[in-house]
Design a protein around this motif. Structure first.
Motif, PDB file in Angstrom:
ATOM      1  N   SER A 152       2.150 -10.052   9.598  1.00  0.00           N
ATOM      2  CA  SER A 152       2.916  -9.851   7.685  1.00  0.00           C
ATOM      3  C   SER A 152       2.268  -8.335   8.000  1.00  0.00           C
ATOM      4  O   SER A 152       0.897  -7.697   8.158  1.00  0.00           O
ATOM      5  N   CYS A 153       3.175  -7.550   7.272  1.00  0.00           N
ATOM      6  CA  CYS A 153       2.322  -6.571   6.696  1.00  0.00           C
ATOM      7  C   CYS A 153       3.606  -5.535   5.588  1.00  0.00           C
ATOM      8  O   CYS A 153       4.817  -6.166   5.694  1.00  0.00           O
ATOM      9  N   PRO A 154       2.741  -4.663   4.342  1.00  0.00           N
ATOM     10  CA  PRO A 154       3.807  -3.830   3.552  1.00  0.00           C
ATOM     11  C   PRO A 154       4.905  -3.364   4.126  1.00  0.00           C
ATOM     12  O   PRO A 154       5.855  -2.851   3.488  1.00  0.00           O
ATOM     13  N   ILE A 155       4.768  -2.658   5.219  1.00  0.00           N
ATOM     14  CA  ILE A 155       6.065  -1.924   5.951  1.00  0.00           C
ATOM     15  C   ILE A 155       7.088  -2.794   6.436  1.00  0.00           C
ATOM     16  O   ILE A 155       8.302  -3.198   6.045  1.00  0.00           O
ATOM     17  N   LYS A 156       6.964  -3.830   7.033  1.00  0.00           N
ATOM     18  CA  LYS A 156       7.794  -5.116   7.064  1.00  0.00           C
ATOM     19  C   LYS A 156       8.230  -5.989   5.811  1.00  0.00           C
ATOM     20  O   LYS A 156       9.353  -6.345   5.926  1.00  0.00           O
ATOM     21  N   MET A 157       7.527  -6.347   4.947  1.00  0.00           N
ATOM     22  CA  MET A 157       8.042  -6.172   3.115  1.00  0.00           C
ATOM     23  C   MET A 157       8.733  -5.745   3.290  1.00  0.00           C
ATOM     24  O   MET A 157       9.695  -6.291   2.459  1.00  0.00           O
ATOM     25  N   ALA A 158       8.466  -4.412   3.303  1.00  0.00           N
ATOM     26  CA  ALA A 158       9.358  -3.534   2.240  1.00  0.00           C
ATOM     27  C   ALA A 158      11.176  -3.397   3.432  1.00  0.00           C
ATOM     28  O   ALA A 158      12.197  -3.586   2.676  1.00  0.00           O
ATOM     29  N   LYS A 159      10.804  -3.963   4.439  1.00  0.00           N
ATOM     30  CA  LYS A 159      11.876  -3.787   5.252  1.00  0.00           C
ATOM     31  C   LYS A 159      13.206  -5.002   5.074  1.00  0.00           C
ATOM     32  O   LYS A 159      14.286  -5.273   5.310  1.00  0.00           O
ATOM     33  N   LEU A 160      11.975  -6.423   4.849  1.00  0.00           N
ATOM     34  CA  LEU A 160      12.597  -7.330   4.436  1.00  0.00           C
ATOM     35  C   LEU A 160      13.485  -7.293   3.112  1.00  0.00           C
ATOM     36  O   LEU A 160      15.115  -7.921   2.873  1.00  0.00           O
ATOM     37  N   GLY A 175       0.156  -7.250  -2.538  1.00  0.00           N
ATOM     38  CA  GLY A 175       1.374  -6.949  -1.655  1.00  0.00           C
ATOM     39  C   GLY A 175       0.654  -7.382   0.023  1.00  0.00           C
ATOM     40  O   GLY A 175       1.750  -6.426   0.837  1.00  0.00           O
ATOM     41  N   GLY A 176      -0.140  -7.105  -0.079  1.00  0.00           N
ATOM     42  CA  GLY A 176      -0.537  -6.996   1.443  1.00  0.00           C
ATOM     43  C   GLY A 176      -1.896  -6.888   1.741  1.00  0.00           C
ATOM     44  O   GLY A 176      -2.938  -5.656   1.170  1.00  0.00           O
ATOM     45  N   PHE A 177      -2.981  -8.558   1.515  1.00  0.00           N
ATOM     46  CA  PHE A 177      -4.550  -8.920   1.953  1.00  0.00           C
ATOM     47  C   PHE A 177      -5.148  -7.727   2.546  1.00  0.00           C
ATOM     48  O   PHE A 177      -4.696  -7.298   3.967  1.00  0.00           O
ATOM     49  N   SER A 178      -5.864  -6.211   2.610  1.00  0.00           N
ATOM     50  CA  SER A 178      -6.679  -5.290   3.459  1.00  0.00           C
ATOM     51  C   SER A 178      -5.536  -4.179   3.422  1.00  0.00           C
ATOM     52  O   SER A 178      -5.785  -3.450   4.673  1.00  0.00           O
ATOM     53  N   HIS A 179      -4.556  -4.592   3.410  1.00  0.00           N
ATOM     54  CA  HIS A 179      -3.137  -3.073   3.593  1.00  0.00           C
ATOM     55  C   HIS A 179      -3.148  -2.744   2.277  1.00  0.00           C
ATOM     56  O   HIS A 179      -1.879  -2.074   2.107  1.00  0.00           O
ATOM     57  N   TRP A 180      -3.901  -2.477   1.331  1.00  0.00           N
ATOM     58  CA  TRP A 180      -3.628  -2.272   0.453  1.00  0.00           C
ATOM     59  C   TRP A 180      -2.838  -0.527   0.232  1.00  0.00           C
ATOM     60  O   TRP A 180      -1.796   0.231  -0.210  1.00  0.00           O
ATOM     61  N   ASN A 181      -3.619   0.458   0.995  1.00  0.00           N
ATOM     62  CA  ASN A 181      -3.010   1.580   1.715  1.00  0.00           C
ATOM     63  C   ASN A 181      -1.698   1.983   1.479  1.00  0.00           C
ATOM     64  O   ASN A 181      -0.804   2.395   1.175  1.00  0.00           O
ATOM     65  N   VAL A 183       0.654  -0.747   1.141  1.00  0.00           N
ATOM     66  CA  VAL A 183       1.303  -1.272  -0.131  1.00  0.00           C
ATOM     67  C   VAL A 183       1.531  -0.016  -1.043  1.00  0.00           C
ATOM     68  O   VAL A 183       2.794  -0.044  -1.333  1.00  0.00           O
ATOM     69  N   GLU A 184       1.022   0.940  -1.734  1.00  0.00           N
ATOM     70  CA  GLU A 184       0.926   1.818  -2.593  1.00  0.00           C
ATOM     71  C   GLU A 184       2.531   3.461  -1.533  1.00  0.00           C
ATOM     72  O   GLU A 184       3.353   3.738  -2.306  1.00  0.00           O
ATOM     73  N   GLU A 185       1.730   3.166  -0.506  1.00  0.00           N
ATOM     74  CA  GLU A 185       3.060   3.190   0.490  1.00  0.00           C
ATOM     75  C   GLU A 185       4.641   3.703   0.760  1.00  0.00           C
ATOM     76  O   GLU A 185       5.436   4.373   0.774  1.00  0.00           O
ATOM     77  N   HIS A 186       4.325   2.276   0.714  1.00  0.00           N
ATOM     78  CA  HIS A 186       6.151   1.823   1.089  1.00  0.00           C
ATOM     79  C   HIS A 186       6.689   0.441   0.720  1.00  0.00           C
ATOM     80  O   HIS A 186       7.471  -0.081   0.632  1.00  0.00           O
ATOM     81  N   ARG A 209      -5.574   1.913  -8.784  1.00  0.00           N
ATOM     82  CA  ARG A 209      -4.789   2.835  -9.350  1.00  0.00           C
ATOM     83  C   ARG A 209      -3.804   3.793  -8.714  1.00  0.00           C
ATOM     84  O   ARG A 209      -2.449   3.685  -9.627  1.00  0.00           O
ATOM     85  N   ALA A 210      -3.432   4.375  -7.192  1.00  0.00           N
ATOM     86  CA  ALA A 210      -2.331   4.532  -7.341  1.00  0.00           C
ATOM     87  C   ALA A 210      -1.392   4.026  -6.824  1.00  0.00           C
ATOM     88  O   ALA A 210      -0.112   3.996  -7.155  1.00  0.00           O
ATOM     89  N   LEU A 211      -1.866   1.863  -6.566  1.00  0.00           N
ATOM     90  CA  LEU A 211      -0.544   1.596  -6.455  1.00  0.00           C
ATOM     91  C   LEU A 211      -0.222   0.892  -7.921  1.00  0.00           C
ATOM     92  O   LEU A 211       1.164   1.041  -7.879  1.00  0.00           O
ATOM     93  N   LEU A 212      -1.179   0.518  -9.295  1.00  0.00           N
ATOM     94  CA  LEU A 212      -0.541   0.891 -10.240  1.00  0.00           C
ATOM     95  C   LEU A 212       0.718   1.949 -10.803  1.00  0.00           C
ATOM     96  O   LEU A 212       1.235   2.118 -11.866  1.00  0.00           O
ATOM     97  N   ARG A 213      -0.113   2.680 -10.276  1.00  0.00           N
ATOM     98  CA  ARG A 213       0.639   4.466 -11.353  1.00  0.00           C
ATOM     99  C   ARG A 213       2.448   4.004 -10.489  1.00  0.00           C
ATOM    100  O   ARG A 213       3.253   4.570 -10.443  1.00  0.00           O
ATOM    101  N   LYS A 214       2.823   3.595  -9.686  1.00  0.00           N
ATOM    102  CA  LYS A 214       4.134   3.024  -8.527  1.00  0.00           C
ATOM    103  C   LYS A 214       4.044   2.056  -8.649  1.00  0.00           C
ATOM    104  O   LYS A 214       6.128   1.923  -9.299  1.00  0.00           O
ATOM    105  N   HIS A 215       4.012   0.832  -9.123  1.00  0.00           N
ATOM    106  CA  HIS A 215       4.658  -0.543  -8.973  1.00  0.00           C
ATOM    107  C   HIS A 215       4.655  -0.802 -11.136  1.00  0.00           C
ATOM    108  O   HIS A 215       3.464  -0.492 -11.270  1.00  0.00           O
ATOM    109  N   PRO A 216       5.319  -1.488 -11.621  1.00  0.00           N
ATOM    110  CA  PRO A 216       6.523  -2.066 -12.369  1.00  0.00           C
ATOM    111  C   PRO A 216       5.408  -2.694 -12.554  1.00  0.00           C
ATOM    112  O   PRO A 216       4.770  -3.872 -12.422  1.00  0.00           O
TER     113      PRO A 216
END
Length: 264
Positions: A152-160, A175-181, A183-186, A209-216
């Protein structure tokens, strides 16, 4: 009404064994005993009204017992909303989905890393077609391996999300344990709920901070990941790390209540 949207509870006969397995896998000694009475007592201490409990079938033979346990937990307390589970190799998903519907179960938990499939596996996509849009899905996302090697990863989750725009999706662990960079990107900004479980002790300030700027903010849910962590301790982490960034504590704690209405 405040809700903890990410918890785990085990049958008393296996709770101690499950606690040791969690310790062995994550290297963390769980704070709780893993039984429902302990979770509800800790929820009381934290000011939490309701808990959402998740179980994932590690192989097809565990689907029926796991779903029986989910139904049993809801019978034990009106404060519990239990998610059922399926497995991509389970031979009769439609029959089990109908059984869950009849029991009033409206959520499904998937943990690709523990269940032994990749989140973008065609077998899982075929299962998603059968599930349709009426169930809310809680999906474990992330781990120590890089995205291309991790089930599992944020890229696959976005694809799903893009492949199946209908059902409500929750990506655990922000959005993804240890995958937060990633998460912010994808993943951040998509119509996916992120829960706070097993994340606020680990994610960096800059990435948060970067994640919260993008996610509602209205797509954030509070989750403690009990028995690994205590709900009251996780609420204090929210106050320390998310509230200064503009997240309202009461809104976060009540978001799960709106997502999962109280049972009659």
């Amino acid at each position: 009404m405040f809700t903890d949207t990410h918890t785990h509870v085990f049958h008393p006969k296996i709770a101690e064994k499950a606690i040791h397995q969690l310790h062995d896998h994550y290297g963390i000694m769980p704070v709780g005993t893993g039984v429902l009475t302990d979770l509800l007592a800790r929820a009381d201490s934290a000011g939490i009204d309701r808990v959402v409990v998740h179980t994932a079938a590690t192989d097809p033979s565990q689907v029926i017992p796991a779903n029986n346990w989910a139904m049993d937990m809801e019978r034990q307390s009106p404060r519990v909303t239990a998610f059922g589970t399926l497995h991509p190799d389970y031979p009769e998903p439609e029959k089990e989905l109908e059984r869950l519907r009849r029991a009033g179960i409206r959520g499904l938990k998937f943990h690709p890393d523990f269940q032994g499939f990749f989140l973008d596996d065609p077998k899982f996509y075929a299962l998603m077609e059968r599930i349709g849009d009426e169930f809310t899905l809680m999906v474990h996302v992330g781990d120590v391996l890089p995205p291309d090697k991790n089930p599992s990863c944020p890229i696959k989750m976005a694809k799903l999300r893009r492949a199946f725009p209908g059902p409500r999706l929750i990506a655990a662990h922000l959005g993804g344990f240890s995958h937060w960079n990633w998460v912010e990107e994808h993943l951040a900004g998509l119509d996916v709920f992120l829960d706070t479980s097993s994340s606020l002790s680990y994610v960096s300030d800059e990435t948060l901070r970067a994640l919260l700027r993008k996610h509602p903010a209205d797509h954030l849910l509070f989750g403690s990941d009990y028995p690994l962590f205590d709900p009251a301790d996780e609420i204090r982490l929210v106050e320390q790390r998310l509230v200064p960034l503009g997240v309202r504590l009461d809104d976060l704690l009540s978001a799960g209540t709106h997502l999962f209405p109280a049972r009659g």
